[in-house]
Design a protein around this motif. Structure first.
Motif, PDB file in Angstrom:
ATOM      1  N   ILE A   1       0.845  -1.205   0.000  1.00 11.62           N
ATOM      2  CA  ILE A   1       0.000   0.000   0.000  1.00 11.62           C
ATOM      3  C   ILE A   1       0.875   1.248   0.000  1.00 11.62           C
ATOM      4  O   ILE A   1       0.668   2.180  -0.778  1.00 11.62           O
ATOM      5  N   GLN A   2       1.886   1.225   0.874  1.00  9.40           N
ATOM      6  CA  GLN A   2       2.826   2.356   0.945  1.00  9.40           C
ATOM      7  C   GLN A   2       3.474   2.607  -0.414  1.00  9.40           C
ATOM      8  O   GLN A   2       3.538   3.733  -0.899  1.00  9.40           O
TER       9      GLN A   2
ATOM     10  N   ILE B   1       1.092   4.067  -2.967  1.00  2.00           N
ATOM     11  CA  ILE B   1       0.809   5.482  -2.737  1.00  2.00           C
ATOM     12  C   ILE B   1       1.997   6.340  -3.162  1.00  2.00           C
ATOM     13  O   ILE B   1       1.832   7.443  -3.676  1.00  2.00           O
ATOM     14  N   ASN B   2       3.211   5.781  -2.982  1.00  2.00           N
ATOM     15  CA  ASN B   2       4.395   6.500  -3.481  1.00  2.00           C
ATOM     16  C   ASN B   2       4.364   6.631  -5.000  1.00  2.00           C
ATOM     17  O   ASN B   2       4.847   7.609  -5.561  1.00  2.00           O
TER      18      ASN B   2
ATOM     19  N   LEU C   1      -0.395  11.941  -4.398  1.00  2.00           N
ATOM     20  CA  LEU C   1      -0.916  11.654  -3.066  1.00  2.00           C
ATOM     21  C   LEU C   1       0.203  11.799  -2.037  1.00  2.00           C
ATOM     22  O   LEU C   1       1.315  11.361  -2.275  1.00  2.00           O
TER      23      LEU C   1
ATOM     24  N   SER D   1       1.891  10.888   1.739  1.00  2.00           N
ATOM     25  CA  SER D   1       2.010   9.586   2.389  1.00  2.00           C
ATOM     26  C   SER D   1       0.959   9.370   3.481  1.00  2.00           C
ATOM     27  O   SER D   1       0.778   8.259   3.957  1.00  2.00           O
TER      28      SER D   1
ATOM     29  N   PHE E   1      -2.043   9.273   3.024  1.00  2.00           N
ATOM     30  CA  PHE E   1      -3.050   8.387   2.463  1.00  2.00           C
ATOM     31  C   PHE E   1      -2.802   6.944   2.866  1.00  2.00           C
ATOM     32  O   PHE E   1      -3.719   6.149   2.957  1.00  2.00           O
ATOM     33  N   GLN E   2      -1.523   6.620   3.084  1.00  2.00           N
ATOM     34  CA  GLN E   2      -1.210   5.255   3.470  1.00  2.00           C
ATOM     35  C   GLN E   2      -1.960   4.886   4.753  1.00  2.00           C
ATOM     36  O   GLN E   2      -2.493   3.797   4.879  1.00  2.00           O
TER      37      GLN E   2
ATOM     38  N   VAL F   1      -5.680   4.365   4.031  1.00  2.00           N
ATOM     39  CA  VAL F   1      -5.945   3.088   3.379  1.00  2.00           C
ATOM     40  C   VAL F   1      -5.703   1.926   4.348  1.00  2.00           C
ATOM     41  O   VAL F   1      -6.512   0.996   4.418  1.00  2.00           O
TER      42      VAL F   1
END
Lengths: 335, 320
Positions: free
Chosen positions: A295-296, A299-300, A305, A307, A309-310, A313
């Motif tokens: 997920i990380q 998002i990267n 976005l 971080s 957002f991680q 999520v």
């Protein structure tokens, strides 16, 4: 598969259809995280050219390894029906001790954090096993106490010890086939953990205590000893992860690890281990850790976005997973 | 009620222990106060007292909600993140005026609380997992909404954090009023009795027809709103919104205050005033160590010992 699950199946006596449904439910609960992980990787591969590269996969593995090592110990603790909030502090304390100890050579750098974090884990285990105090509170005190100890050692967080042994730094930075040493350590520890949990009497005892402590005690399981051992393991592994991280960063960084215990617990729960104890396993936990890492990474990849957002999520994944677990276990009980 | 009948049956030594459990936290606060009056220079200085009280006020407010949740045998790990979310909402809606911003923050807190409550009461997720998911997700959301420290100059909001009424800081008056309100709710209302009954024995409460699920959701909504209120006050005092670090680990301070104050984690009993004393004890302890030039690290180690001692003393209470 857990012994608890096998027992369930043997206890059967239900219709074949019900048993089949139950099986599917348990499969989903045990390997759901793996399924979601595969789906997420698939989506990432389709959506981003730069995602499914060996380099990116290596990055995910390297950055997940520290969380993974701690999560191994946490899985044992949670399967036994307990919880360990002290691992984040243990991780930082282990790092500071390793960096401090590195001036006396690589052996001291590794053994010092193991000795101190292991002892604290042992003491927490003894307190939990010998008094009727809740693991949540005992390890909360451990979290505070170890953070205090770490601050005291590092001049209130102002002094940073640098790693002075090249041999020790190599433990964090050396690499083989593009993967650093901590990744290999994680794999070995994970395999050992799987054998210990699924194939030994000790592992069976951990499941038995998590399933029903009173029943386990009546069956002659040495409840107190097993409990002490799982908290000792958890402390040792968190200390080791901290030491490896110090080797990677070449210093004992004092500001890390805040809230890390919650990331670890989240990974274990996403991996299908029930916080009520008695069910779950390490393959699920590793899937949970990797899912957080993927997920990380995703998002990267989306440059726009940030971080944070991680976290959104991860929180959503955790909520969805526990709701699904809950619905499945309700359905099982009804069938 | 049950406590009174239990106490009469106890012998001398257990009675002393029971007294320690009941009033130990008050005694500890008094001892620490006396120590400071005797040995800490300028301790009775008014400015010092004000600072201590202003600092502890937000912790007291969210600990009240935590006490209610723990009373139901639950736990709310999301309160620190809710503080951060409230802080973000305040700056997002400050353009519509301070009252609108405060209402938005409180509503956000209520929504987070309701989500946790629904997961716990209707889906049957363990409180620690449900609120852990919220802890992780809501802090992220707050950071997404307000990515960096954002200062503001709204005089009404700043006044909320810094103004005084009759010589007492406004935040302290608010914390005291909320304490009185929660104490009243717990002791004197049907809802309060239901909360304690559910924590004492949920199955029996269900069988006797209590609206268990509705009460549980309400408790988490109250906790969310109190945490949001604490977030608004902390933001007002900072004169800036800082979702990255505001309220970080505050859930642990709140749990500590509740547990040290004598509310058992196993639920069925709520000590409102004890909770306030628990928060004051931790604050006073930190202040004392700092005034005597002992490093911050000591504070955490001593806090760890106090938590263990308090819980050890409270152990077996329900068995007695």
């Amino acid at each position: 598969m857990s012994p608890a699950l096998e027992l369930d199946e043997r206890a059967g006596g239900r219709g074949r259809e019900g048993a089949g449904r139950e099986r599917l439910g348990q499969l989903l609960q045990h390997h759901g995280a793996l399924l979601v992980l595969a789906l997420t990787v698939l989506i990432g591969t389709v959506a981003f050219d730069s995602f499914a590269t060996t380099q990116n996969a290596a990055n995910i593995l390297v950055s997940s390894s520290f969380l993974a090592i701690i999560a191994i110990g946490m899985t044992f603790v949670i399967v036994s029906g307990g919880i360990d909030l002290s691992v984040g502090s243990s991780f930082v304390l282990g790092g500071v001790l390793a960096a401090y100890g590195s001036r006396y050579g690589v052996v001291v750098a590794v053994l010092l954090p193991l000795a101190v974090c292991g002892t604290i884990g042992l003491v927490q285990g003894l307190v939990i096993a010998r008094t009727s105090m809740a693991p949540f509170i005992v390890t909360l005190a451990g979290l505070l106490g170890m953070r205090g100890l770490m601050l005291a050692l590092s001049g209130e967080g102002a002094d940073t010890y640098l790693v002075e042994s090249d041999a020790f730094a190599a433990l964090g930075q050396g690499s083989l086939f593009g993967l650093t040493v901590p990744v290999y350590v994680t794999v070995v520890l994970c395999l050992l953990g799987i054998v210990l949990l699924q194939r030994t009497g000790f592992g069976q005892n951990v499941y038995a205590i998590g399933g029903s402590e009173d029943a386990a005690a009546l069956m002659g399981v040495p409840v107190a000893r097993v409990k002490v051992l799982v908290y000792l393991m958890s402390g040792l592994l968190a200390g080791l992860a901290g030491a490896l991280n110090a080797a990677r960063l070449s210093s004992g960084v004092t500001i890390l690890g805040v809230g890390m215990e919650l990331d670890v617990i989240a990974a274990v729960v996403i991996g299908g281990t029930l916080l009520t104890g008695g069910a779950g396993g390490l393959t699920g936990t590793m899937a949970g850790v990797l899912l957080l890492g993927v997920i990380q990474s995703l998002i990267n990849q989306v440059g726009s976005l940030n971080s944070s957002f991680q976290q959104v999520v991860s929180g959503a994944f955790l909520a969805v997973v526990v709701i699904v677990q809950r619905v499945l276990s309700k359905a099982q009980r009804l069938s | 009620m049950a406590d009174a009948t239990a106490t009469t049956a106890l012998d001398g030594r257990t009675r002393v222990l029971a007294w320690m459990q009941e009033y130990g936290v008050y005694a500890a606060v008094v001892v620490l106060l006396l120590f400071n009056i005797a040995f800490t220079p300028n301790f009775l200085d008014v400015a010092n007292f004000r600072t201590q009280l202003i600092q502890v006020a937000p912790i007291v407010i969210l600990s009240l909600g935590m006490a209610l949740v723990i009373g139901t045998e639950g736990i709310d790990l999301s309160v620190g993140s809710v503080m951060a979310l409230a802080s973000a909402m305040v700056v997002l809606y400050l353009g519509y005026g301070a009252p609108a911003a405060i209402v938005a923050a409180l509503l956000a807190g209520a929504v987070v609380g309701a989500s946790g409550g629904l997961l716990v009461a209707y889906v049957g997720v363990q409180p620690i997992v449900a609120t852990l998911a919220l802890l992780v997700g809501i802090r992220g959301l707050a950071n997404v909404l307000v990515p960096q420290l954002t200062e503001f100059r709204n005089p009404t909001l700043i006044g909320l954090g810094s103004r005084s009424l009759l010589g007492l800081p406004l935040v302290v008056i608010i914390a005291a009023a909320l304490t009185a309100l929660v104490a009243f709710v717990v002791k004197r209302t049907t809802f309060g009795r239901q909360v304690v009954a559910i924590g004492g024995n949920r199955a029996a409460s269900e069988l006797s027809g209590l609206p268990v699920r509705r009460v549980l959701v309400t408790v988490y909504v109250i906790s969310g709103m109190l945490a949001a209120g604490a977030g608004v006050l902390a933001t007002a005092r900072l004169q800036a919104s800082d979702p990255t670090s505001l309220g970080l680990l505050t859930e642990l301070s709140a749990i500590t205050a509740v547990v040290v104050g004598g509310t058992p984690l196993t639920g069925g009993r709520i000590r409102v005033l004890g909770t306030v004393m628990g928060a004051l004890l931790m604050q006073l302890l930190a202040a004392t160590l700092i005034k005597h030039n002992l490093p911050q690290s000591w504070t955490q180690m001593v806090q760890a010992v106090i938590i263990l001692a308090a819980v050890y003393a409270a152990r077996g209470r329900r068995a007695a």
